[in-house]
Design an enzyme around this catalytic site. Sequence first.
Site, short mmCIF file in Angstrom:
data_model
loop_
_atom_site.label_atom_id
_atom_site.label_comp_id
_atom_site.label_asym_id
_atom_site.label_seq_id
_atom_site.Cartn_x
_atom_site.Cartn_y
_atom_site.Cartn_z
CG HIS A 18 8.75 13.51 64.86
ND1 HIS A 18 9.63 14.47 65.31
CD2 HIS A 18 8.32 12.84 65.96
CE1 HIS A 18 9.72 14.39 66.62
NE2 HIS A 18 8.95 13.41 67.04
CB SER B 134 10.86 12.80 69.84
OG SER B 134 9.90 13.81 69.72
CG ASP C 242 10.29 16.45 62.64
OD1 ASP C 242 9.09 16.41 62.93
OD2 ASP C 242 11.18 15.92 63.34
#
Length: 320
Positions: A294, A137, A266
Amino acid sequence: MKKLFSPPWWAASAHIQTILPVFFKVDKPAVSRQRQELPDGDFIDLDWVGEAINGQAILVILHGLEGSSDSHYVRRMLQTAKDNNLCAVVHHHRSCSGEPNRLARSYHSGDTQDIHFTLTQLKQQYLDSPLYAVGYSLGGNVLAKYQGEQGSNSLLEKTIIVSAPLCLAACAKKLENGFSTVYQQHLIKQLQGKMQAKVAEAQLKSDMPVTAKEIDNLTTFHLFDDKVTAPLHGFSDVFDYYTRASGKPFLKHVKKSTLVIHAQDDPFMTDAVIPSNAELSEHVQYELHKNGGHVGFISGGVPWKPTFYLESRIIQFIKS
């Protein structure tokens, strides 16, 4: 040949992929903590699994926004590294190791100075050790930017970037709509709490760009980044920050072997994060999966004991 990712029927939903792993964390291997003092008077904490020996590879792990070595994906990667006799170290972003950092500034999606400091320290101490890195991320966006900035001077031999918000403006907008707002609310509350603690400190209050009352009103990433992240880290405003810190424009400048993994469903992303072939250097391998959520990528098992794609894929890429 890489194994293709396919979710089990019970984990086809992007939100199940994203949320379920949080509740089924594997045990974290025992870690040893090392504190690095930074030139600006702040510090970074590193958590080590395995013994670092000069000449043997080291895997550096960068967590996501408000993550740490306790995050579900980091725990799994640390255990996988241990199972593969690979020394691993978690680079905590400032304020994320369980202790507030000392300065008004914190960390952000484009902050490559701190990871460069860590990698430089590692290379000086373990001169003959190849360095690999995986970033998740926000940590993945940081690595994408670092790899592009450094080019052939990158200290990383191989890099894996997972679920990175490579276009920050589009991702911030996505988190203001639908069920994605749940993720935004969860993360914003954590960021607000840290900023409230800082404005309450007498020695930091004058360096903060906002008051305690104003922090409570910063309920979206766009607002928070405009009033806090940007001014604290040298950006003129949120648009300047999102433009200069987004990782996607840096991918065409990468000169070291890099794997980027995205899921098209996502809930933190839009298709704006997906690079075209022209936006990728020949050293970047891009994997776009239809599913995965995600930092999820649940590949099998049962709902109360899921198995995952990412760790085996990361190890496969490192060893290839």
